[in-house]
Design a protein around this motif. Structure first.
Motif, PDB file in Angstrom:
ATOM      1  N   PHE A  48      64.442  10.008  58.938  1.00 55.96           N
ATOM      2  CA  PHE A  48      65.536  10.812  58.377  1.00 55.96           C
ATOM      3  C   PHE A  48      66.690  10.863  59.366  1.00 55.96           C
ATOM      4  N   ILE A  49      67.876  11.061  58.813  1.00 63.58           N
ATOM      5  CA  ILE A  49      69.106  11.145  59.611  1.00 63.58           C
ATOM      6  C   ILE A  49      69.824  12.426  59.211  1.00 63.58           C
ATOM      7  N   ILE A  50      70.156  13.252  60.197  1.00 65.15           N
ATOM      8  CA  ILE A  50      70.896  14.495  59.947  1.00 65.15           C
ATOM      9  C   ILE A  50      72.230  14.414  60.672  1.00 65.15           C
ATOM     10  N   GLU A  51      73.294  14.617  59.925  1.00 63.20           N
ATOM     11  CA  GLU A  51      74.634  14.687  60.527  1.00 63.20           C
ATOM     12  C   GLU A  51      74.856  16.125  60.974  1.00 63.20           C
ATOM     13  N   ASN A  52      74.973  16.333  62.289  1.00 67.88           N
ATOM     14  CA  ASN A  52      75.039  17.693  62.838  1.00 67.88           C
ATOM     15  C   ASN A  52      76.429  18.006  63.392  1.00 67.88           C
ATOM     16  N   GLY A  53      77.453  17.684  62.603  1.00 69.62           N
ATOM     17  CA  GLY A  53      78.823  18.041  62.978  1.00 69.62           C
ATOM     18  C   GLY A  53      79.441  17.122  64.019  1.00 69.62           C
ATOM     19  N   ILE A  54      80.507  17.599  64.646  1.00 70.66           N
ATOM     20  CA  ILE A  54      81.274  16.829  65.632  1.00 70.66           C
ATOM     21  C   ILE A  54      81.121  17.462  67.010  1.00 70.66           C
ATOM     22  N   ASP A  55      80.879  16.642  68.012  1.00 68.45           N
ATOM     23  CA  ASP A  55      80.817  17.130  69.390  1.00 68.45           C
ATOM     24  C   ASP A  55      82.236  17.505  69.828  1.00 68.45           C
ATOM     25  N   ARG A  67      62.065   9.066  63.484  1.00 68.93           N
ATOM     26  CA  ARG A  67      61.383   7.943  62.834  1.00 68.93           C
ATOM     27  C   ARG A  67      59.862   8.116  62.881  1.00 68.93           C
ATOM     28  N   GLY A  68      59.179   7.176  62.235  1.00 72.10           N
ATOM     29  CA  GLY A  68      57.738   7.062  62.390  1.00 72.10           C
ATOM     30  C   GLY A  68      56.884   7.817  61.391  1.00 72.10           C
ATOM     31  N   PHE A  69      57.479   8.361  60.326  1.00 70.84           N
ATOM     32  CA  PHE A  69      56.696   9.094  59.322  1.00 70.84           C
ATOM     33  C   PHE A  69      56.014   8.108  58.373  1.00 70.84           C
ATOM     34  N   GLU A  70      54.747   8.339  58.111  1.00 72.30           N
ATOM     35  CA  GLU A  70      53.993   7.412  57.259  1.00 72.30           C
ATOM     36  C   GLU A  70      54.308   7.610  55.782  1.00 72.30           C
ATOM     37  N   LYS A  71      54.716   8.823  55.409  1.00 71.37           N
ATOM     38  CA  LYS A  71      55.023   9.107  54.002  1.00 71.37           C
ATOM     39  C   LYS A  71      56.395   9.750  53.873  1.00 71.37           C
ATOM     40  N   LYS A  72      57.019   9.528  52.731  1.00 75.18           N
ATOM     41  CA  LYS A  72      58.352  10.076  52.489  1.00 75.18           C
ATOM     42  C   LYS A  72      58.348  11.603  52.589  1.00 75.18           C
ATOM     43  N   LYS A  73      57.310  12.227  52.000  1.00 73.52           N
ATOM     44  CA  LYS A  73      57.257  13.691  51.983  1.00 73.52           C
ATOM     45  C   LYS A  73      57.216  14.271  53.390  1.00 73.52           C
ATOM     46  N   GLN A  74      56.535  13.580  54.311  1.00 77.69           N
ATOM     47  CA  GLN A  74      56.483  14.050  55.688  1.00 77.69           C
ATOM     48  C   GLN A  74      57.885  14.062  56.299  1.00 77.69           C
ATOM     49  N   ALA A  75      58.649  13.028  56.010  1.00 83.42           N
ATOM     50  CA  ALA A  75      60.017  12.948  56.532  1.00 83.42           C
ATOM     51  C   ALA A  75      60.895  14.030  55.915  1.00 83.42           C
ATOM     52  N   LYS A  80      63.815  19.155  56.582  1.00 85.23           N
ATOM     53  CA  LYS A  80      64.125  20.529  56.154  1.00 85.23           C
ATOM     54  C   LYS A  80      63.941  21.514  57.308  1.00 85.23           C
ATOM     55  N   GLU A  81      62.785  21.414  57.979  1.00 82.84           N
ATOM     56  CA  GLU A  81      62.489  22.351  59.050  1.00 82.84           C
ATOM     57  C   GLU A  81      63.492  22.215  60.192  1.00 82.84           C
ATOM     58  N   LEU A  82      63.867  20.982  60.546  1.00 82.46           N
ATOM     59  CA  LEU A  82      64.835  20.788  61.629  1.00 82.46           C
ATOM     60  C   LEU A  82      66.200  21.345  61.235  1.00 82.46           C
ATOM     61  N   GLU A  83      66.556  21.207  59.953  1.00 86.56           N
ATOM     62  CA  GLU A  83      67.829  21.775  59.480  1.00 86.56           C
ATOM     63  C   GLU A  83      67.850  23.288  59.603  1.00 86.56           C
ATOM     64  N   TYR A  84      66.694  23.928  59.346  1.00 86.11           N
ATOM     65  CA  TYR A  84      66.617  25.381  59.551  1.00 86.11           C
ATOM     66  C   TYR A  84      66.843  25.711  61.020  1.00 86.11           C
ATOM     67  N   GLN A  85      66.195  24.944  61.897  1.00 86.64           N
ATOM     68  CA  GLN A  85      66.294  25.206  63.336  1.00 86.64           C
ATOM     69  C   GLN A  85      67.709  24.987  63.860  1.00 86.64           C
ATOM     70  N   LEU A  86      68.385  23.971  63.314  1.00 80.71           N
ATOM     71  CA  LEU A  86      69.752  23.654  63.763  1.00 80.71           C
ATOM     72  C   LEU A  86      70.802  24.563  63.143  1.00 80.71           C
ATOM     73  N   GLU A 105      58.870  26.558  50.142  1.00 78.28           N
ATOM     74  CA  GLU A 105      59.462  26.371  51.468  1.00 78.28           C
ATOM     75  C   GLU A 105      58.406  26.550  52.554  1.00 78.28           C
ATOM     76  N   TRP A 106      57.558  27.574  52.402  1.00 76.23           N
ATOM     77  CA  TRP A 106      56.499  27.813  53.394  1.00 76.23           C
ATOM     78  C   TRP A 106      55.532  26.631  53.449  1.00 76.23           C
ATOM     79  N   LEU A 107      55.131  26.111  52.277  1.00 78.75           N
ATOM     80  CA  LEU A 107      54.164  25.019  52.242  1.00 78.75           C
ATOM     81  C   LEU A 107      54.725  23.770  52.912  1.00 78.75           C
ATOM     82  N   SER A 108      56.026  23.529  52.744  1.00 80.03           N
ATOM     83  CA  SER A 108      56.630  22.345  53.367  1.00 80.03           C
ATOM     84  C   SER A 108      56.593  22.444  54.884  1.00 80.03           C
ATOM     85  N   VAL A 109      56.755  23.665  55.414  1.00 81.10           N
ATOM     86  CA  VAL A 109      56.705  23.873  56.863  1.00 81.10           C
ATOM     87  C   VAL A 109      55.255  23.864  57.347  1.00 81.10           C
ATOM     88  N   TYR A 110      54.374  24.505  56.590  1.00 77.80           N
ATOM     89  CA  TYR A 110      52.945  24.568  56.923  1.00 77.80           C
ATOM     90  C   TYR A 110      52.361  23.162  57.028  1.00 77.80           C
TER      91      TYR A 110
END
Length: 429
Positions: A48-55, A67-75, A80-86, A105-110
């Motif tokens: 997955f690629i996340i655009e996190n604004g401009i430096d 990278r490196g996720f074996e399944k699409k759902k894992q990615a 989603k979780e990284l977007e929450y953190q950022l 939402e909880w199940l996706s993070v769990y």
């Protein structure tokens, strides 16, 4: 209206671009993360690629790539979780989020942590029970009384077992805890809830015969003799279960490398998982608990039965050649078209049921799991202590195992009481 149409067109355009680039957009968050697949030496992977604004210092785009996720759902879930953190993605803090949305939402993070497939499937099933009552309610509107009514209804109307409701309640508590962590609610409606207990009548207690949960010694002998008459492989399966106390899932997951014929041990490190009973679509998972990973010492009788089975299997391999799915499984199919694939757990159940039907004098409803209880009863009769039995079976606590043990050893308790009485009487002389 035109603004909504424009938004829809933009989403469609992004989807078309994603399609042309050979990637798939992240549904519902196309403006944030992009998910796409790529090829590696080990096969297809997802990123997955996340655009996190401009430096602000360099003026260049800040991009996060994983990278490196074996399944699409894992990615998707990791994005989603990284977007929450950022801080790119925010949960609905206006109080309009429904229970169903929060549960998803909880199940996706769990699922991001190292969870077994079977565990995720159970959690999803438990959420289904909760959604039947709470799905469309806003989180902020769910009260303690409302939630308690859910547990009570599951018990009184749905007639679910205490352990099942306990699992559902555990899932609900984790969901509402996450809602609290995200400041979506001020109070947790599950906090003081209680699980209704089973109410047993005097008749239930009097009619509950623990001896109906296992085979007596003479019954086991008849059972194994009959299984041998019906089918040699069935006999081998059931003999090993009775002599080791293995779970059926552990049995069909066994590989020849797990058997040490010199040391006389069986190494239990995995269990078979195949909820759809699709022959090729099975998974080997770690055992039920950490304590289930164990090394069993077995007798010569077990090893001889396995060696005889191994010789037949080797002959079959030579006969079918490349048609054989050679992944070292002990209890593998001996007929086509799926030579070598491990048997279903259901196959073990069906074969045991077939044996029991041919033993009309044994009026007990037993399953392969009953052979674990049979193993317990015989160990107890042989004088093995309960803790040692628990260790051999691969669990730290089990109500039925304890019941069987206490039933078998009740005569030893009488003996202990009598010896104490004799000791005290001798003191008073």
């Amino acid at each position: 209206m035109s603004e909504r149409l424009s938004e829809t067109k933009q989403e469609r355009l992004q989807a078309m671009i994603a399609d042309k680039e050979g990637r798939e957009p992240l549904r519902g968050v196309e403006k944030m993360a992009r998910v796409q697949k790529y090829q590696t030496a080990k096969g297809e992977r997802w990123m997955f690629i996340i655009e996190n604004g401009i430096d602000p210092q360099t003026g260049s785009r800040r991009r996060v790539v994983r990278r490196g996720f074996e399944k699409k759902k894992q990615a998707v879930d990791a994005a989603k979780e990284l977007e929450y953190q950022l801080g790119i993605r925010n949960l609905d803090t206006k109080g309009n989020m429904t229970f169903k949305e929060m549960a998803e939402e909880w199940l996706s993070v769990y699922g991001l942590t190292d969870r077994k497939i079977s565990t995720l499937r159970v959690r999803n099933h438990e959420i289904g029970h909760l959604n039947a009552f709470l799905a469309q309610y806003k989180l902020k509107d769910i009260t303690k009384k409302m939630y308690q009514n859910v547990l009570t209804t599951l018990k009184n109307d749905k007639k679910l077992a205490h352990n099942t409701i306990s699992g559902i309640h555990g899932t609900a508590r984790m969901i509402f805890k996450r809602a609290m962590e995200q400041d979506l609610i001020m109070n947790d409606p599950t906090q003081y809830a209680f699980i209704p207990k089973d109410k047993k009548t005097v008749e239930d207690i009097e009619n509950a015969k623990v001896q109906d949960k296992y085979l007596e010694k003479h019954e086991l002998q008849l059972f194994l003799e009959k299984s041998k008459e019906l089918n040699e492989e069935t006999y081998t399966m059931l003999f090993v279960l009775a002599w080791t106390g293995l779970r059926a899932g552990e049995l069909v997951a066994l590989k020849w490398r797990d058997i040490d014929f010199e040391e006389k041990t069986i190494n239990v490190t995995k269990t078979y998982y195949n909820p759809k009973n699709n022959t090729k679509d099975f998974t080997l998972l770690p055992p039920k608990t950490a304590g289930s990973i164990r090394k069993l010492i077995v007798e010569d009788e077990v090893l001889k039965v396995l060696q005889k089975h191994q010789l037949k299997q080797k002959a079959m391999k030579l006969e079918v050649g490349k048609e054989y799915f050679d992944e070292d499984f002990i209890f593998a199919r001996m007929n086509g078209p799926y030579y070598g694939y491990p048997h279903f757990i259901k196959t073990v159940e069906n074969r045991m049921e077939s044996v029991m039907k041919n033993l009309p004098n044994i009026k007990k409803h037993l399953t392969p799991h009953s052979l674990r209880h049979t193993h317990t009863s015989l160990l107890a009769e042989a004088g093995v202590e309960l803790l040692q039995i628990m260790d051999r079976l691969g669990h730290s606590d089990d109500e039925t195992t304890t019941q069987v043990y206490l039933h078998i050893t009740k005569d030893r308790k009488k003996e202990a009481s009598q010896k104490f009485g004799e000791l005290m009487r001798n003191l008073s002389v």
